[in-house]
Design an enzyme around this catalytic site. Sequence first.
Site, PDB file in Angstrom:
ATOM      1  N   GLU A 124      10.523  -8.471  -2.877  1.00 45.71           N
ATOM      2  CA  GLU A 124      11.052  -7.198  -2.358  1.00 45.71           C
ATOM      3  C   GLU A 124      10.398  -6.998  -1.003  1.00 45.71           C
ATOM      4  O   GLU A 124       9.200  -6.724  -0.931  1.00 45.71           O
ATOM      5  CB  GLU A 124      10.692  -6.030  -3.290  1.00 45.71           C
ATOM      6  CG  GLU A 124      11.314  -6.102  -4.661  1.00 45.71           C
ATOM      7  CD  GLU A 124      12.796  -5.776  -4.662  1.00 45.71           C
ATOM      8  OE1 GLU A 124      13.305  -5.268  -3.641  1.00 45.71           O
ATOM      9  OE2 GLU A 124      13.452  -6.044  -5.675  1.00 45.71           O
ATOM     10  N   CYS A 160       9.981   1.108   2.743  1.00 38.00           N
ATOM     11  CA  CYS A 160      10.837  -0.060   3.015  1.00 38.00           C
ATOM     12  C   CYS A 160      12.275   0.356   3.264  1.00 38.00           C
ATOM     13  O   CYS A 160      13.003  -0.311   3.974  1.00 38.00           O
ATOM     14  CB  CYS A 160      10.763  -1.029   1.839  1.00 38.00           C
ATOM     15  SG  CYS A 160      11.190  -0.274   0.271  1.00 38.00           S
ATOM     16  N   LYS A 218      -2.079  -7.255  -8.777  1.00 36.01           N
ATOM     17  CA  LYS A 218      -2.943  -7.348  -7.580  1.00 36.01           C
ATOM     18  C   LYS A 218      -2.415  -6.353  -6.562  1.00 36.01           C
ATOM     19  O   LYS A 218      -1.469  -6.630  -5.832  1.00 36.01           O
ATOM     20  CB  LYS A 218      -2.869  -8.782  -7.028  1.00 36.01           C
ATOM     21  CG  LYS A 218      -4.100  -9.265  -6.281  1.00 36.01           C
ATOM     22  CD  LYS A 218      -4.495  -8.474  -5.062  1.00 36.01           C
ATOM     23  CE  LYS A 218      -3.745  -8.837  -3.810  1.00 36.01           C
ATOM     24  NZ  LYS A 218      -4.057  -7.918  -2.690  1.00 36.01           N
ATOM     25  N   GLY A 268       6.241  -6.548  -0.512  1.00 34.59           N
ATOM     26  CA  GLY A 268       5.400  -6.475   0.676  1.00 34.59           C
ATOM     27  C   GLY A 268       6.182  -6.873   1.905  1.00 34.59           C
ATOM     28  O   GLY A 268       7.409  -6.809   1.933  1.00 34.59           O
ATOM     29  N   GLY A 269       5.450  -7.308   2.930  1.00 32.52           N
ATOM     30  CA  GLY A 269       6.065  -7.607   4.218  1.00 32.52           C
ATOM     31  C   GLY A 269       6.496  -9.060   4.339  1.00 32.52           C
ATOM     32  O   GLY A 269       6.291  -9.878   3.437  1.00 32.52           O
ATOM     33  N   GLU A 323      10.989  -4.205  11.948  1.00 32.41           N
ATOM     34  CA  GLU A 323      10.534  -3.109  11.091  1.00 32.41           C
ATOM     35  C   GLU A 323       9.288  -2.462  11.695  1.00 32.41           C
ATOM     36  O   GLU A 323       8.276  -3.130  11.885  1.00 32.41           O
ATOM     37  CB  GLU A 323      10.212  -3.645   9.686  1.00 32.41           C
ATOM     38  CG  GLU A 323       9.946  -2.538   8.686  1.00 32.41           C
ATOM     39  CD  GLU A 323       9.529  -3.057   7.310  1.00 32.41           C
ATOM     40  OE1 GLU A 323       8.673  -3.963   7.244  1.00 32.41           O
ATOM     41  OE2 GLU A 323      10.044  -2.522   6.317  1.00 32.41           O
ATOM     42  N   TRP A 362       0.796  -1.225   0.000  1.00 35.41           N
ATOM     43  CA  TRP A 362       0.000   0.000   0.000  1.00 35.41           C
ATOM     44  C   TRP A 362       0.832   1.281   0.000  1.00 35.41           C
ATOM     45  O   TRP A 362       0.299   2.359  -0.201  1.00 35.41           O
ATOM     46  CB  TRP A 362      -0.960   0.034   1.200  1.00 35.41           C
ATOM     47  CG  TRP A 362      -0.320  -0.282   2.526  1.00 35.41           C
ATOM     48  CD1 TRP A 362      -0.307  -1.497   3.145  1.00 35.41           C
ATOM     49  CD2 TRP A 362       0.405   0.607   3.381  1.00 35.41           C
ATOM     50  NE1 TRP A 362       0.386  -1.417   4.318  1.00 35.41           N
ATOM     51  CE2 TRP A 362       0.836  -0.137   4.499  1.00 35.41           C
ATOM     52  CE3 TRP A 362       0.743   1.965   3.321  1.00 35.41           C
ATOM     53  CZ2 TRP A 362       1.583   0.424   5.536  1.00 35.41           C
ATOM     54  CZ3 TRP A 362       1.484   2.521   4.346  1.00 35.41           C
ATOM     55  CH2 TRP A 362       1.891   1.754   5.436  1.00 35.41           C
ATOM     56  N   ASN A 363       2.133   1.191   0.236  1.00 37.33           N
ATOM     57  CA  ASN A 363       2.826   2.467   0.475  1.00 37.33           C
ATOM     58  C   ASN A 363       3.123   3.282  -0.778  1.00 37.33           C
ATOM     59  O   ASN A 363       3.057   4.498  -0.735  1.00 37.33           O
ATOM     60  CB  ASN A 363       4.055   2.280   1.373  1.00 37.33           C
ATOM     61  CG  ASN A 363       5.089   1.366   0.779  1.00 37.33           C
ATOM     62  OD1 ASN A 363       4.764   0.472   0.011  1.00 37.33           O
ATOM     63  ND2 ASN A 363       6.328   1.587   1.116  1.00 37.33           N
TER      64      ASN A 363
HETATM   65  P1  NAD Z   1       1.776  -7.060   2.900  1.00 39.52           P
HETATM   66  O1  NAD Z   1       2.786  -8.157   2.783  1.00 39.52           O
HETATM   67  O2  NAD Z   1       0.773  -7.129   3.981  1.00 39.52           O
HETATM   68  O3  NAD Z   1       0.935  -6.971   1.550  1.00 39.52           O
HETATM   69  C1  NAD Z   1       1.563  -6.782   0.309  1.00 39.52           C
HETATM   70  C2  NAD Z   1       0.695  -7.371  -0.783  1.00 39.52           C
HETATM   71  O4  NAD Z   1       0.717  -8.784  -0.663  1.00 39.52           O
HETATM   72  C3  NAD Z   1      -0.766  -6.967  -0.714  1.00 39.52           C
HETATM   73  O5  NAD Z   1      -1.257  -6.781  -2.031  1.00 39.52           O
HETATM   74  C4  NAD Z   1      -1.421  -8.174  -0.060  1.00 39.52           C
HETATM   75  O6  NAD Z   1      -2.774  -8.308  -0.363  1.00 39.52           O
HETATM   76  C5  NAD Z   1      -0.591  -9.290  -0.658  1.00 39.52           C
HETATM   77  N1  NAD Z   1      -0.565 -10.540   0.108  1.00 39.52           N
HETATM   78  C6  NAD Z   1      -0.479 -10.681   1.449  1.00 39.52           C
HETATM   79  N2  NAD Z   1      -0.471 -12.000   1.781  1.00 39.52           N
HETATM   80  C7  NAD Z   1      -0.535 -12.694   0.619  1.00 39.52           C
HETATM   81  C8  NAD Z   1      -0.576 -14.082   0.288  1.00 39.52           C
HETATM   82  N3  NAD Z   1      -0.559 -15.027   1.229  1.00 39.52           N
HETATM   83  N4  NAD Z   1      -0.639 -14.438  -1.021  1.00 39.52           N
HETATM   84  C9  NAD Z   1      -0.663 -13.493  -1.983  1.00 39.52           C
HETATM   85  N5  NAD Z   1      -0.654 -12.166  -1.732  1.00 39.52           N
HETATM   86  C10 NAD Z   1      -0.582 -11.773  -0.453  1.00 39.52           C
HETATM   87  O7  NAD Z   1       2.609  -5.709   2.942  1.00 39.52           O
HETATM   88  P2  NAD Z   1       2.042  -4.243   3.179  1.00 39.52           P
HETATM   89  O8  NAD Z   1       1.679  -4.085   4.598  1.00 39.52           O
HETATM   90  O9  NAD Z   1       1.032  -3.920   2.129  1.00 39.52           O
HETATM   91  O10 NAD Z   1       3.350  -3.370   2.842  1.00 39.52           O
HETATM   92  C11 NAD Z   1       4.318  -3.035   3.774  1.00 39.52           C
HETATM   93  C12 NAD Z   1       5.522  -3.923   3.635  1.00 39.52           C
HETATM   94  O11 NAD Z   1       6.036  -3.867   2.308  1.00 39.52           O
HETATM   95  C13 NAD Z   1       6.671  -3.486   4.530  1.00 39.52           C
HETATM   96  O12 NAD Z   1       7.249  -4.603   5.137  1.00 39.52           O
HETATM   97  C14 NAD Z   1       7.644  -2.847   3.552  1.00 39.52           C
HETATM   98  O13 NAD Z   1       8.980  -2.849   3.985  1.00 39.52           O
HETATM   99  C15 NAD Z   1       7.446  -3.678   2.346  1.00 39.52           C
HETATM  100  N6  NAD Z   1       7.900  -2.967   1.145  1.00 39.52           N
HETATM  101  C16 NAD Z   1       9.023  -3.391   0.513  1.00 39.52           C
HETATM  102  C17 NAD Z   1       9.504  -2.697  -0.596  1.00 39.52           C
HETATM  103  C18 NAD Z   1      10.735  -3.126  -1.340  1.00 39.52           C
HETATM  104  O14 NAD Z   1      10.898  -2.730  -2.474  1.00 39.52           O
HETATM  105  N7  NAD Z   1      11.618  -3.917  -0.743  1.00 39.52           N
HETATM  106  C19 NAD Z   1       8.810  -1.568  -1.045  1.00 39.52           C
HETATM  107  C20 NAD Z   1       7.676  -1.162  -0.354  1.00 39.52           C
HETATM  108  C21 NAD Z   1       7.216  -1.874   0.737  1.00 39.52           C
END
Ligand code: NAD
Length: 493
Positions: free
Chosen positions: A253, A287, A178, A231-232, A388, A154-155
């Site tokens: 990532e 991130c 997605k 994501g996380g 984090e 979401w960020n």
């Molecule tokens: P999140 O992992 O909760 O969600 C990210 C995405 O993954 C969402 O679209 C979510 O619906 C999907 N998702 C979650 N569980 C899933 C599963 N089991 N199967 C398929 N899809 C799934 O992360 P968030 O809270 O949206 O974002 C914050 C995190 O993202 C932080 O940890 C941040 O550091 C990281 N991030 C990393 C980078 C990078 O480039 N390294 C950039 C931005 C954010």
Amino acid sequence: MDPIQDVPMLINAEAHSPKGGAWIDSTFPYTQKTWCRIPRGTAADADTAVSAAVAAFEDPRWAGLTPTARGKLLYRLADLFEAKAEEFARLEVMDNGKRITEMLGQMRRIPDWYRYFAGLADKVEGAVLPNENQAVLNITRPGPLGVIVCITPWNSPLLLAAYKLAPALAAGNTIILKPSEFTSASSLAFGQLFDEAGFPPGVVNVVTGYGQEIGEALVTDKRIAKVSFTGGEAGGRAVYRAATEHFHEVALELGGKSPNIVFPDADLENASNGVLAGIFAATGQTCIAGSRLLVHRNIYDDLVERLIEKSKNLKMGDPLDPATQVAPVATAAQHAKILEYMEIARSEGATCVLGGGAGQGASCGDGLFVQPTIFTGVTNSMRIAREEVFGPVLSVISFEDEDDAIAIANDTDFGLAAGLWTQDLSSAVRLSDRLRAGTVWVNTYRAVSYTSPFGGVKQSGIGRENGMKAIEEFMSTKSIWFNTAPVVPNPFA
Ligand code: NAD
């Protein structure tokens, strides 16, 4: 992109309502009011999207395009995006509550991501390979992988989508995007540009819903080729397990706990600006946040004083107001998590010298704010230094010398980025070699570009985005053998 109520998914260039009939509210973090609803897609919708992307991958209207022609479509997309940068910035702010100035800055850069990879589309070359048999001509041809599932957080929804879509499309793949369930509106609006730019239907599909519902269904579909996930940790782990179980390629990532290291010879005015940009910009919801400040003990007090001075009067407010300096955090869960970490830091013995709680006041509206916060006296074993937080919380750790700084910096599960502040070029080169991180910034922080590889080591991820080689992450190489000998011998004669 007029006032949006129910925004459907986009499959095969057509509006697609969720087969399960459920919708998710999208709220504006500053007012906490629902401003649109996005589809709660399920496995049935994932199945339709994958079928569309598979068909588009085979369709001569896409598969038959030359790489140059694919590049031209991406150039057109970039122009269309540029014309709507302000509208997209507003959609992003409505969903994630980040400052309009920051989102506008991102939106204005995104077209160049598509242009960079548009130019690369026809520059990936195969090879003619030496062979011990003179009658054989053996060549390699790089080609697309197939259907790529791109999952974003979401960020920074549209910027992070560009990291994936620009190279993947230049390489000739088809896409299912997605976005996060919290911030889908901008991606749904963005998806409409592909038809306008001339991409055949089904090349880019946008589906929405929860990760554990439609996300999992996409990742476990046998027909896809690769998952590109940002994501996380928890989501990354689940996606990695599911993708590898099905032998899909996977790029991750993930998060970070990046050190920003300030040496005594640094220009402290510049360093303090870099440290603040690294942790308080985007309300720390990035991130690459420089959440661990490692400071040489001789300049510790001086630097901390400068940081406090520059951040104590930042203006909290409506993220759509360009004068706002601190925006609300994106979700209630995020707000609660950040405040909890502040309590953990206190209970572990860290000293709060700035902020330390929720942001309140007339300018905060109904938004969930967090004060820019600095903890001193932090040791690297405290949870505030190891986990984090994803909020505007800076942990300040003192170090003695170069070896001590490197040991602390590398003593982390993560390895996304690091900052170094010193005037000594030779020590900057030496130290950047010793830091275990995907990106090292010297006398700057938080710079990213389509030209420069980005990604993590250790728990920060697998793979690299951006830069010339990113296109190859979305291609596979075929080895083709031509026999030119006039006679093929009978193997049994
Ligand atoms: P999140 O992992 O909760 O969600 C990210 C995405 O993954 C969402 O679209 C979510 O619906 C999907 N998702 C979650 N569980 C899933 C599963 N089991 N199967 C398929 N899809 C799934 O992360 P968030 O809270 O949206 O974002 C914050 C995190 O993202 C932080 O940890 C941040 O550091 C990281 N991030 C990393 C980078 C990078 O480039 N390294 C950039 C931005 C954010």
